[in-house]
Every structure is written in structure tokens, then in C-alpha cells.
Design an enzyme around this catalytic site. Structure first.
Site, PDB file in Angstrom:
ATOM      1  N   SER A 174      16.341 -58.969 -23.769  1.00  0.00           N
ATOM      2  CA  SER A 174      17.096 -60.005 -24.583  1.00  0.00           C
ATOM      3  C   SER A 174      18.165 -60.770 -23.598  1.00  0.00           C
ATOM      4  O   SER A 174      18.079 -62.034 -24.064  1.00  0.00           O
ATOM      5  CB  SER A 174      17.832 -59.253 -25.767  1.00  0.00           C
ATOM      6  OG  SER A 174      16.787 -58.672 -26.562  1.00  0.00           O
TER       7      SER A 174
ATOM      8  N   LYS B 245      20.432 -49.671 -36.168  1.00  0.00           N
ATOM      9  CA  LYS B 245      19.856 -50.472 -37.413  1.00  0.00           C
ATOM     10  C   LYS B 245      20.355 -49.974 -38.823  1.00  0.00           C
ATOM     11  O   LYS B 245      20.829 -51.221 -39.557  1.00  0.00           O
ATOM     12  CB  LYS B 245      18.575 -51.144 -37.522  1.00  0.00           C
ATOM     13  CG  LYS B 245      18.000 -51.801 -36.218  1.00  0.00           C
ATOM     14  CD  LYS B 245      16.390 -51.964 -36.218  1.00  0.00           C
ATOM     15  CE  LYS B 245      16.182 -52.561 -34.982  1.00  0.00           C
ATOM     16  NZ  LYS B 245      14.730 -52.994 -34.777  1.00  0.00           N
TER      17      LYS B 245
ATOM     18  N   ASN C  86       4.567 -40.473 -40.833  1.00  0.00           N
ATOM     19  CA  ASN C  86       5.886 -40.176 -40.130  1.00  0.00           C
ATOM     20  C   ASN C  86       5.679 -38.622 -39.925  1.00  0.00           C
ATOM     21  O   ASN C  86       5.321 -38.033 -41.051  1.00  0.00           O
ATOM     22  CB  ASN C  86       7.167 -40.747 -40.689  1.00  0.00           C
ATOM     23  CG  ASN C  86       8.405 -40.696 -39.903  1.00  0.00           C
ATOM     24  OD1 ASN C  86       8.544 -41.041 -38.909  1.00  0.00           O
ATOM     25  ND2 ASN C  86       9.272 -39.765 -40.523  1.00  0.00           N
TER      26      ASN C  86
ATOM     27  N   ASP D  75      13.530 -59.044 -37.048  1.00  0.00           N
ATOM     28  CA  ASP D  75      12.464 -58.357 -36.803  1.00  0.00           C
ATOM     29  C   ASP D  75      11.405 -58.651 -38.127  1.00  0.00           C
ATOM     30  O   ASP D  75      10.005 -58.759 -37.723  1.00  0.00           O
ATOM     31  CB  ASP D  75      12.350 -56.649 -37.192  1.00  0.00           C
ATOM     32  CG  ASP D  75      13.247 -56.230 -36.020  1.00  0.00           C
ATOM     33  OD1 ASP D  75      13.090 -56.855 -34.748  1.00  0.00           O
ATOM     34  OD2 ASP D  75      13.971 -55.097 -35.950  1.00  0.00           O
TER      35      ASP D  75
ATOM     36  N   GLY E 127       5.979 -44.520 -37.984  1.00  0.00           N
ATOM     37  CA  GLY E 127       7.322 -44.359 -38.037  1.00  0.00           C
ATOM     38  C   GLY E 127       7.925 -44.771 -39.176  1.00  0.00           C
ATOM     39  O   GLY E 127       7.067 -45.400 -40.018  1.00  0.00           O
TER      40      GLY E 127
END
Length: 442
Positions: free
Chosen positions: A235, A282, A363, A322, A340
Site C-alpha cells: 500500500s 478489521k 470455514n 474491499d 474464510g
């Protein structure tokens, strides 16, 4: 800021070859010679027209006068109380603490009092507050003038004013390592090939961050990616380039921290004023946004996760870009498997729902999923989105399109007609994230 490339090889001959191989832009070359059985100073001098700094890290010390007579521009001298400095105007006086931040304020003051051409203090932050301590040392120093250069001064002529370079070592020190040049740190050291210090940046990566015009680096506003770890993040290369293109006084760095609470007080105080939030924070960022009464955008509400925080002064904005990134990359598909169940997976599901694509979440923790991970091989759809960290092994089913949220040196093997990697997702989500960051400058 001057960008020095560190050459860290086993022999003088190998170092000369490495210097000859340098093609990217740089301002000088540091020669690390402590491991060499012998040294040819004249050959080193002939290897480049760039300024040369000779360094012997550890117990060995350079022959200062021999180096200067050979035309070496600067010699590194490691700090200790009572150290002898024969030619201060050609000396980089340095201190390295590879374990922590012991007495950095007092040591910096003593070193600067010796009046050397350059003073370099490298320490190893253990948390975000340690980075703030290191950067605070620069507030008392003047920013380097654009007229300064590395041309050696006549013997006996003292520099106009002592200059200070601060370096944060290790994963936790990347916040300072990247940001310090924007705050007046004079010298920055990057790796040609062999890394010579913990978490040292490669030359190519440094150029992406700082650009080709480095004399007047300055940042009124600071942004950062926050994660544990975050040192792998690309980033800074993306956002610093975008800031340069917009000609705003901003810098983007890396905050690799153990707990999200390490940075929240500084964020609310205004530095950093914008955060890109990555794993595992997050969910923490979403809870933080709720707790402080932030303006939470629909993407973040639906995903129950935040990957972008911006402190506008009068309000804090929380969002999840996202979702935008996935939406930009989604192919025409009927049925998707999401591997996930974390914040990134929930963002993918929001994007899929809006696109009308049926999704099944796999998951290990079944309570967070539609199906257990061990039946993933039975998936019979056309799209697979894998949000697991790059180090987690998983057997992937065949599909038409595979999207890998993580980016790694060795991508996972998958039988797919189309593959979209994590860098593509990073770039896609950064488009709207940059728009949110630019609200600071309105």
C-alpha cells in the site's frame, strides 16, 4: 533526503560488482566492509561517481585517513562515550540499538553535540508509542535545505548545522523508517540486494514510496496501513504515488502493531489521520467506529468490518473499500465459494450479493460458515474467492475464476481458467480508499 544504497557483500570484489549492477536512481552508496578479508579503497572509489560512505559495523573500525585519502566521501563512526572523531565534517556518527529504545533522547543530544556532518540514530521500536518517540527527535532539528549536498567540505570547516537521521528497525519500526524522510531525516539507507538491517527496504520499493524528487520531501498529513504484521504491504507504493500525482503534502507508511488500541489515540489526535486496516484488525476497527460514533458507510455496515478510517476533524468516516474492490473484479458467475469467514470474506459476500451471485462460505469454524472447510473439494460452482492468509494451506476445487485476496511470492496452485491475484484486489480497493483519503484536503 539522500537515498543511500547499502552494499552488503562478503568481499570487496563482490561489492564492486554489486555497485556496477546498480541501475535505479540513488544518491549515494554505503559500503559495509566489516566482513571483508581485504579492501581496495581505490577500486571502490573508481566503481561509482556517487558519494561513498564506508562503514564497518561492529568491533572493526575503518582507517579514516586512508579512506579519505582514497577519495571516500564519508566514514561511519559508531557512537560511544569518548569516541574519537578525527574529521567530523566527513563523518557519519551513528548509534544502533538492535533490542529497543534505550536512552535515545539523551544519546541523540550527545551525538549532535559532536558536530559531525551527519548523525544517524537507529533503534528498534516495540510498539507505536516508540515510533512516536523516535519521530519526536526530528521535531527539534531543522529540515534539510534543498541546497545541501554531499560534497565534502574543506578540512576544518564545520557543517552549517548538525543534521539528524532516525531509523526504526524491525517490523515494528517500519512506521518511522518510512515516515522519517518526510519529517526531515537526512539520510535513508536501502538494500541493493542483501538486506543489512532488520526490515530494511529494497531500493526499488523505496523509489516507489519516495519518487525521483526527494530533496523537498514533506508531509503535513500522515496515513498508514495497520496490521499484524503489515510489513509485507504494498500500500505505501500505491498511495504515496497517488499523493504525488495529486501534489498534496502527505505521506503513507506502515504501522505494524500488536493491538489496534495502540494507534487509536494517535488517530483521534490527527496523526495518522487516515488508516488502511488489514488483518487482523478489521473487526476491531468496526467496533472502534461504533464506539466513537463514526459515520459508518453502508459497505462497512453490511460487511460488519472496516478497512478504511479517515479523521476529517469534525467527523470520523469508516468504510469498507474491499467491497468496491471485489465488485470491480467479479466476473459473470452463478455460484461462488468464499473460503474464510473474516472481514475480507464478509466484504466479498456483500459484493456477491449485490451482483446477484449465490455464495457459499466455507470455514473451519462451522458456526461462521455455510459449510465446513473439509467439504470444499465438493464445491461445484464457477467462482472461488479465497480470503485465507497466504500461509494457510487449503485444497482448492476446480473453477472458472479464482480470486486470491492475499498476495504472496508463491501463489497457491489452482485449476482455473482465470486467476485474479491479491495485488489486483489491492489496487482495485485502493481507488475508492484514495478518494476517501483525499477528503482530508478539501
Amino acid at each position: 533526503m539522500k537515498l543511500f544504497v547499502t552494499i552488503y557483500e562478503e568481499t570487496c570484489e563482490a561489492a564492486i560488482a554489486a555497485i556496477g549492477a546498480l541501475r535505479d536512481d540513488h544518491d549515494g552508496v554505503e559500503i559495509r566492509a566489516e566482513r571483508w578479508p581485504s579492501i581496495d579503497l581505490d577500486a571502490l572509489r573508481r566503481a561509482t561517481a556517487k558519494p561513498l560512505l564506508l562503514t564497518y559495523r561492529g568491533s572493526r573500525v575503518p582507517d579514516v585517513h586512508a579512506a579519505l585519502q582514497a577519495g571516500i566521501d564519508l566514514v561511519d563512526v559508531e557512537w560511544q562515550d569518548g569516541v574519537t572523531i578525527d574529521v567530523p565534517e566527513r563523518t557519519v556518527l551513528s548509534h544502533h540499538d538492535y533490542e529497543g529504545m534505550r536512552d535515545v533522547e539523551a544519546i541523540a543530544a550527545k551525538m549532535l553535540a559532536r558536530g559531525c556532518a551527519y548523525t544517524k540514530l537507529a533503534a528498534t521500536p516495540q510498539n507505536f508509542a516508540d515510533n512516536q518517540r523516535l519521530l519526536a527527535l526530528l521535531l527539534e532539528r531543522r529540515a534539510p535545505s534543498p541546497a545541501e549536498n554531499l560534497a565534502p567540505k574543506p578540512a576544518g570547516e564545520a557543517p552549517a548545522a548538525p543534521t539528524l537521521s532516525v531509523i526504526g528497525m524491525g517490523e515494528r519500526g517500519l512506521y518511522t523508517r518510512i515516515l522519517a524522510p518526510f519529517r526531515g531525516s537526512t539520510l535513508t539507507f536501502v538494500a541493493a540486494s542483501n538486506v543489512a538491517a532488520p526490515s530494511q527496504l529494497a531500493l526499488s520499493r523505496a523509489l516507489e514510496i519516495y519518487g525521483n524528487t526527494r530533496e523537498d520531501l514533506h508531509a503535513e498529513k500522515v496515513f498508514a496501513v495497520v496490521g499484524d504484521p503489515a510489513g509485507h504491504s504494498l500500500s505505501p507504493s500505491i498511495h504515496n504515488r497517488l499523493f504525488r500525482e495529486k501534489r498534496v503534502s502527505a505521506a503513507y507508511t506502515i504501522a505494524s502493531i500488536a493491538s489496534f488500541t495502540e494507534i487509536t489515540e494517535a488517530f483521534l489526535a490527527g496523526e495518522p489521520c487516515g488508516l488502511s486496516v488489514t488483518a487482523p484488525f478489521k473487526d476491531d476497527a468496526f467496533a472502534f467506529a461504533q464506539r466513537i460514533g463514526a459515520t459508518i458507510a453502508p459497505n462497512a455496515v453490511e460487511a460488519r468490518a472496516v478497512n478504511t478510517l479517515v479523521n476529517l476533524g469534525h467527523e470520523v468516516v469508516a468504510d469498507n473499500t474491499d467491497v468496491d474492490g471485489f465488485a470491480a473484479l467479479l466476473p459473470n458467475a452463478q455460484h461462488a465459494a468464499i473460503i474464510g469467514a473474516g472481514g475480507t470474506a464478509r466484504a466479498a459476500r456483500v459484493a456477491l450479493q449485490r451482483a446477484g451471485i449465490r455464495a457459499t462460505v466455507y470455514n473451519r469454524t462451522v458456526e461462521k460458515a455455510d459449510a465446513p472447510l473439509d467439504v470444499l473439494a465438493q464445491f461445484d460452482g464457477d467462482l472461488v474467492i479465497n480470503t485465507l492468509p497466504s500461509g494457510v494451506a487449503v485444497e482448492l476445487p476446480r473453477c472458472t475464476t479464482y480470486i486470491e485476496a492475499a498476495y504472496a511470492a508463491e501463489p497457491r496452485r489452482v485449476d482455473a481458467q482465470q486467476r485474479i491475484d491479491g495485488r489486483a484486489l489491492l489496487d482495485a480497493q485502493a481507488v475508492r480508499q484514495h478518494e476517501l483519503f483525499m477528503r482530508i484536503f478539501r
